[in-house]
Scaffold this motif. Sequence first.
Motif, PDB file in Angstrom:
ATOM      1  N   UNK A 252       1.257  22.872 -25.978  1.00 50.34           N
ATOM      2  CA  UNK A 252       2.070  23.789 -26.965  1.00 50.34           C
ATOM      3  C   UNK A 252       3.165  22.503 -26.576  1.00 50.34           C
ATOM      4  N   UNK A 253       4.196  22.939 -27.876  1.00 54.83           N
ATOM      5  CA  UNK A 253       6.003  22.537 -27.297  1.00 54.83           C
ATOM      6  C   UNK A 253       6.374  22.313 -25.824  1.00 54.83           C
ATOM      7  N   UNK A 254       7.545  21.982 -25.755  1.00 54.97           N
ATOM      8  CA  UNK A 254       7.630  21.846 -24.428  1.00 54.97           C
ATOM      9  C   UNK A 254       8.943  22.592 -24.554  1.00 54.97           C
ATOM     10  N   UNK A 255       9.385  23.558 -24.897  1.00 54.11           N
ATOM     11  CA  UNK A 255      11.023  24.270 -25.142  1.00 54.11           C
ATOM     12  C   UNK A 255      12.081  24.215 -24.076  1.00 54.11           C
ATOM     13  N   UNK A 256      11.059  24.244 -23.279  1.00 56.36           N
ATOM     14  CA  UNK A 256      12.042  24.158 -21.835  1.00 56.36           C
ATOM     15  C   UNK A 256      12.819  22.653 -21.232  1.00 56.36           C
ATOM     16  N   UNK A 257      11.697  21.547 -21.895  1.00 57.56           N
ATOM     17  CA  UNK A 257      12.326  20.138 -21.730  1.00 57.56           C
ATOM     18  C   UNK A 257      12.601  20.002 -22.467  1.00 57.56           C
ATOM     19  N   UNK A 258      12.828  20.232 -24.668  1.00 55.43           N
ATOM     20  CA  UNK A 258      13.529  20.181 -25.386  1.00 55.43           C
ATOM     21  C   UNK A 258      15.344  20.204 -24.467  1.00 55.43           C
ATOM     22  N   UNK A 259      15.546  21.788 -24.226  1.00 56.49           N
ATOM     23  CA  UNK A 259      16.704  22.080 -24.398  1.00 56.49           C
ATOM     24  C   UNK A 259      17.082  20.838 -23.033  1.00 56.49           C
ATOM     25  N   UNK A 260      16.654  20.375 -21.827  1.00 60.97           N
ATOM     26  CA  UNK A 260      17.162  19.488 -21.040  1.00 60.97           C
ATOM     27  C   UNK A 260      17.543  18.068 -21.545  1.00 60.97           C
ATOM     28  N   UNK A 261      16.562  18.132 -23.096  1.00 62.73           N
ATOM     29  CA  UNK A 261      16.797  16.915 -22.749  1.00 62.73           C
ATOM     30  C   UNK A 261      17.894  16.731 -24.139  1.00 62.73           C
ATOM     31  N   UNK A 262      18.090  17.463 -24.779  1.00 62.42           N
ATOM     32  CA  UNK A 262      18.857  17.756 -25.667  1.00 62.42           C
ATOM     33  C   UNK A 262      20.892  18.133 -25.008  1.00 62.42           C
ATOM     34  N   UNK A 263      20.610  18.593 -23.800  1.00 59.91           N
ATOM     35  CA  UNK A 263      21.561  19.186 -23.556  1.00 59.91           C
ATOM     36  C   UNK A 263      22.117  18.037 -22.634  1.00 59.91           C
ATOM     37  N   UNK A 264      21.681  16.995 -21.842  1.00 55.03           N
ATOM     38  CA  UNK A 264      20.980  16.036 -21.171  1.00 55.03           C
ATOM     39  C   UNK A 264      21.879  15.015 -22.519  1.00 55.03           C
ATOM     40  N   UNK A 265      21.324  14.745 -23.209  1.00 57.11           N
ATOM     41  CA  UNK A 265      21.821  13.845 -24.618  1.00 57.11           C
ATOM     42  C   UNK A 265      23.025  14.187 -24.868  1.00 57.11           C
ATOM     43  N   UNK A 266      23.737  14.760 -25.299  1.00 60.31           N
ATOM     44  CA  UNK A 266      25.320  15.787 -25.488  1.00 60.31           C
ATOM     45  C   UNK A 266      26.067  14.828 -23.824  1.00 60.31           C
ATOM     46  N   UNK A 267      25.980  15.227 -22.882  1.00 59.10           N
ATOM     47  CA  UNK A 267      26.687  15.177 -21.792  1.00 59.10           C
ATOM     48  C   UNK A 267      26.792  13.681 -21.236  1.00 59.10           C
ATOM     49  N   UNK A 268      25.285  12.540 -21.862  1.00 54.52           N
ATOM     50  CA  UNK A 268      25.891  11.220 -21.199  1.00 54.52           C
ATOM     51  C   UNK A 268      25.993  10.554 -22.661  1.00 54.52           C
ATOM     52  N   UNK A 269      27.125  11.959 -23.962  1.00 50.03           N
ATOM     53  CA  UNK A 269      27.404  11.114 -24.714  1.00 50.03           C
ATOM     54  C   UNK A 269      26.469  10.319 -26.067  1.00 50.03           C
ATOM     55  N   UNK A 270      24.818  10.231 -25.816  1.00 52.15           N
ATOM     56  CA  UNK A 270      24.319   9.906 -26.742  1.00 52.15           C
ATOM     57  C   UNK A 270      24.047  10.669 -27.745  1.00 52.15           C
ATOM     58  N   UNK A 271      24.745  11.866 -28.316  1.00 52.79           N
ATOM     59  CA  UNK A 271      25.186  12.264 -28.901  1.00 52.79           C
ATOM     60  C   UNK A 271      25.776  12.065 -30.246  1.00 52.79           C
ATOM     61  N   UNK A 272      26.837  10.834 -29.426  1.00 47.76           N
ATOM     62  CA  UNK A 272      28.300  10.129 -29.625  1.00 47.76           C
ATOM     63  C   UNK A 272      29.224  10.847 -29.095  1.00 47.76           C
ATOM     64  N   UNK A 273      30.586  10.469 -29.241  1.00 50.43           N
ATOM     65  CA  UNK A 273      31.866  11.237 -28.872  1.00 50.43           C
ATOM     66  C   UNK A 273      31.518  12.540 -29.080  1.00 50.43           C
TER      67      UNK A 273
END
Length: 280
Positions: A252-273
């Motif tokens: 099954x799709x791992x929605x918890x990890x998706x949420x973690x990665x999404x937030x981490x991508x924001x916090x670390x700047x990977x989603x851009x400034x």
Amino acid sequence: MNIQWYPGHMTKALRQIKEDIRLIDMVIELADARIPDSSRNPEIKNLTNGKIHILLLNKADLAEDAVTTKWIEYYKSQGIFSLALDSRSKAKKREIAALIDKASAEKRARDLRRGIKNRPVRALIAGIPNVGKSTLINNLAGKNSAKTGNKPGVTKGKQWIHVNKTLDLLDSPGILWPKFDDESTGEALALFGAISDDVFEKQELALILYHRMTELYPGRLNDFYGIDENLDDAMVLPAIAESRRLLAAGGALDLNRAANIFLDDLRSGRLGKVSFEKPD
Ligand SMILES: Nc1nc2c(ncn2[C@@H]2O[C@H](COP(=O)(O)OP(=O)(O)O)[C@@H](O)[C@H]2O)c(=O)[nH]1
Ligand SMILES: [Mg+2]
């Protein structure tokens, strides 16, 4: 989402800071350049009464430069000494030193009139958890004098750091306040990692982030994850999980990890400034 976080160690830390404040000439307040409003603790504003006050917008490397410049102009128009910075950058050290110098000029003159020469400025570094207080101290002091960590609540106990003949710094534990004015403040603080991840529902916060990003920065999530930006809530995390091939046991799709990665991508700047708050 209603998020509140005011654990006992913060009450204690605030009490300690209120005691220490008698020893202090200057409060150097750190806020997060991505959320300058939400990341300013009203308790710290109270502490600056009668003290020299400097406001540093940190993590400016992760915020939109043009918006950060507007914030700094706004603070200057309010008569607040302020500067944008990346507290890890050596290049800003001289600018910070110059600002501290400028802000403390009156104090030095007053000292001199009283016959006191060369007394260092004693400054308290204050701000919410994870905003970069210890990183700034290490940068200014030029060694690993303060512990850093990418988790709220790494700094405990009192630490005086002697920077040079003219400046002593006191690190302080990150503190929040008993009740956030509105839900968006708690959400902003949680989004950028100032609140323990244990006290809110990560998947719910990730959905809030989806709506914020698609509204403020249309196209970014499509570029970054290849996902649609008009998804129904129930489809958002599955789409991110699919894009990153995040599968749980059983396939099954791992929605918890998706949420973690999404937030981490924001916090670390990977989603851009990003600048989630603008001066009005
Ligand atoms: N990108 C970026 N990261 C920073 C900056 N300042 C601190 N950090 C990171 O943010 C995390 C928290 O920093 P720390 O100094 O421990 O925060 P404190 O809790 O306020 O003392 C660490 O992972 C730092 O490397 C900055 O200006 N820009
Ligand atoms: Mg710290």
